[in-house]
Design an enzyme around this catalytic site. Structure first.
Site, PDB file in Angstrom:
ATOM      1  CG  PHE A 175       2.595  -0.837  -2.580  1.00 53.14           C
ATOM      2  CD1 PHE A 175       1.778  -1.178  -3.243  1.00 53.14           C
ATOM      3  CD2 PHE A 175       3.828  -1.350  -2.756  1.00 53.14           C
ATOM      4  CE1 PHE A 175       1.585  -2.489  -3.718  1.00 53.14           C
ATOM      5  CE2 PHE A 175       4.031  -2.560  -3.386  1.00 53.14           C
ATOM      6  CZ  PHE A 175       2.944  -3.099  -3.831  1.00 53.14           C
ATOM      7  CE  LYS A 176       3.037  -5.307  -2.153  1.00 54.69           C
ATOM      8  NZ  LYS A 176       3.654  -6.711  -1.908  1.00 54.69           N
ATOM      9  CG  ASP A 177       2.062  -0.225   5.489  1.00 53.67           C
ATOM     10  OD1 ASP A 177       2.235  -1.240   6.191  1.00 53.67           O
ATOM     11  OD2 ASP A 177       3.059   0.826   5.620  1.00 53.67           O
TER      12      ASP A 177
END
Length: 466
Positions: A111-113
């Protein structure tokens, strides 16, 4: 829109200056001086937008005139063009009252992307437009590092150093960071925990002389741009399920360790999104669960768990929430954070605790419960959860009533945590991008958990080719 510090000692600044400052110069965290409000009519207007167009509308509320409209649209398009699903963050229905928000379709399967593809492009934009030197320094419990490196690798005018806890991230997480050989990337494997890495980062940013001399910029969720980007998918998920759920209340279950992802949900709720409760899912490192249940914020003993990205005791975004909980009293926040640094705990009164519990529920998932959740959903729903998402689903089961709907955030692809999946006696196939990592050499330096040693290593890296 202007930004201020939770501790009240920074003059109001614009969005781009807030991005560059990262951690506020007074040691606090930057927040908008007001939270934009979206009426029900305005929310209805946003419902049919694509993810990219929705991001533009929400970003614009905070960015104002700092970035021209066409430039911002291009930044957003470039940032999400790398995602494997055209919806960017698709929603999957597993049960009548359970939806999974898949946040792992970006280049590093985490999800950090969603935030870091945008922030990487934003830093490149600022570097070019303002002739700024961008030296990114960050800490990771696993996913931030790979996403941050992927977001800026090879970009002109940017260098990045990531600290991660030595031998305390998954194999795939480590490979995604350390198989990158670009000259502008440095990986330091610190003999300690993520909290040690995070403390060193915050202390180096708090040293304003060092920060300014070496042009340090933040990639961790202390940077408000990270929070802003993550807020979008709460709106997007709600809009995707709205017509199906009728009048039922909607909760979001959020696996979290640093309070960043769930703070983005808090921000969405404050903006007017009709979220009922935010369910905080954690593991044995359950400082946040204990705060929501008891009103005491106090680190406990560190545990290595099946969900290593949440193996965090000190949540760097908690101060942002505390600011709003305590009626935006910056002087009080400064005093409490000073107390926390000296005494190691914060306690809120019964009135404040009631406010916390009106908005949040929490569940700490212990050991076998995480693995059993993976097993049961694989068998019964033919859906493979990564261990962090499994904590979120277990928290949904514990905290979300049957007559309410819950959206659980799926924060990573299960292939990133095969160690836990194998313990469930489940065999999974790896995506090609991950499979290829296992045969590549690693480039990292193992360093002692010592701020001075790390600072000395950073100096030549951040002064090279200046």
């Amino acid at each position: 829109m202007e930004f201020i510090s939770t501790r009240g000692q920074v003059e109001k600044i614009g969005f781009l200056d807030a991005v560059l400052m990262g951690l506020a110069d007074d040691g606090g965290l930057l927040i908008p001086n007001e939270i934009p409000q979206l009426s029900p009519a305005r929310l209805q207007e946003l419902e049919q937008l694509s993810y990219q167009d929705l991001a533009y509308e929400i970003f614009s509320l905070y960015i104002g005139n700092d970035i021209p409209a066409e430039d911002l649209k291009q930044l957003i398009q470039e940032s999400y063009a790398t995602f494997r699903d055209p919806q960017v963050t698709p929603v999957r229905k597993l049960k009548d009252n359970l939806f999974i928000l898949e946040l792992f379709h970006g280049p590093t399967f985490a999800f950090k992307d969603i935030a870091l593809q945008f922030l990487g492009n934003l830093y490149a934009y600022i570097s070019k437009k303002q002739n700024e030197i961008i030296h990114i320094l960050g800490a990771t419990s696993g996913d931030t590092g790979a996403s941050a490196i992927e977001g800026v690798r090879g970009k002109e005018g940017i260098r990045i150093c990531i600290l991660h806890p030595h031998q305390k991230v998954s194999e795939v997480q480590e490979l995604q960071m350390t198989t990158v050989r670009d000259e502008n990337v440095l990986n330091l494997s610190v003999k300690g925990t993520f909290d040690d890495c995070q403390r060193i980062i915050k202390d180096l940013f708090a040293d304003t002389t060092f920060k300014n001399d070496y042009h340090l910029r933040a990639i961790n969720s202390i940077n408000f741009a990270r929070i802003l980007a993550q807020t979008v998918y709460y709106f997007y998920a709600y809009f995707q399920i709205k017509n199906e759920i009728g009048e039922r209340k909607v909760n979001f279950s959020v696996p979290t360790g640093n309070f960043g992802d769930i703070f983005a949900g808090f921000l969405a709720k404050k903006m007017g999104l009709p979220i009922n409760k935010l369910i905080l899912a954690t593991n044995e490192n359950n400082i946040l669960e204990r705060f929501i249940k008891d009103g005491v914020y106090k680190p406990g003993q560190f545990h290595s768990t099946y969900s290593p990205s949440m193996d965090i005791q000190v949540a760097s975004n908690f101060e942002r929430y505390l600011y709003y909980l305590l009626d935006e009293d910056a002087e009080r926040i400064a005093s409490l954070m000073n107390q926390f640094n000296k005494e190691g705990h914060i306690t809120v009164d019964e009135q404040a605790l009631q406010k916390v519990q009106a908005m949040f529920a929490a569940h700490g998932v212990v050991g076998e419960e995480c693995l059993q959740t993976i097993r049961s959903y694989h068998e019964e729903n033919d859906y493979l959860l990564d261990p962090h998402t499994a904590c979120g689903v277990a928290a949904y089961e514990a905290c979300s009533p049957a007559d309410e709907v819950c959206v659980t955030l799926s924060t990573a692809h299960p292939a990133k945590f095969n160690e836990s999946i194998e313990r469930c006696e489940i065999e999974q196939s790896f995506p090609g991008q991950i499979e290829r990592l296992f045969d590549q050499p690693k480039f990292q330096e193992v360093v002692d958990n010592d701020q001075d040693i790390i600072a000395e290593r950073l100096k030549p890296f951040f002064t090279a080719q200046r």
